[in-house]
Design a protein around this motif. Structure first.
Motif, short mmCIF file in Angstrom:
data_model
loop_
_atom_site.label_atom_id
_atom_site.label_comp_id
_atom_site.label_asym_id
_atom_site.label_seq_id
_atom_site.Cartn_x
_atom_site.Cartn_y
_atom_site.Cartn_z
N MET A 1 -21.28 -8.19 -16.88
CA MET A 1 -21.04 -6.77 -17.08
C MET A 1 -19.68 -6.52 -17.75
SD MET A 1 -22.57 -4.00 -16.61
CE MET A 1 -22.36 -2.27 -16.51
N ARG A 2 -18.69 -7.31 -17.37
CA ARG A 2 -17.36 -7.16 -17.98
C ARG A 2 -17.40 -7.47 -19.48
NH1 ARG A 2 -13.32 -10.03 -13.61
NH2 ARG A 2 -13.59 -8.50 -11.96
N ALA A 3 -18.22 -8.46 -19.84
CA ALA A 3 -18.32 -8.82 -21.25
C ALA A 3 -18.94 -7.68 -22.06
CB ALA A 3 -19.15 -10.08 -21.42
N ILE A 5 -18.74 -4.46 -21.33
CA ILE A 5 -17.73 -3.41 -21.42
C ILE A 5 -16.68 -3.78 -22.46
CG2 ILE A 5 -15.90 -2.22 -20.17
CD1 ILE A 5 -17.67 -2.47 -17.66
N ALA A 6 -16.26 -5.04 -22.47
CA ALA A 6 -15.27 -5.50 -23.44
C ALA A 6 -15.82 -5.39 -24.86
CB ALA A 6 -14.86 -6.93 -23.14
N THR A 9 -15.90 -1.72 -25.84
CA THR A 9 -14.55 -1.23 -26.10
C THR A 9 -14.06 -1.71 -27.46
OG1 THR A 9 -14.09 -1.26 -23.73
CG2 THR A 9 -12.20 -1.18 -25.20
#
Length: 44
Positions: A1-3, A5-6, A9
């Motif tokens: 999930m962080r990937a 979002i990154a 962005t």
């Protein structure tokens, strides 16, 4: 999930940069009348 979002962005930042450069426009100036040399000249 962080990937995800990154990546979103980064894409948003890149799009904002492109839109900013487009809004500012190309820099005013003149190009050189001489062509660029792309090859090494031959020696006789």
């Amino acid at each position: 999930m962080r990937a995800l979002i990154a990546a979103a962005t980064g894409l948003a930042v890149a799009l904002a940069l492109v839109l900013t450069i487009t809004a500012v426009g190309a820099p005013s100036g003149e190009t050189s009348p001489k062509p660029l040399l792309t090859t090494v000249p031959k020696h006789p």
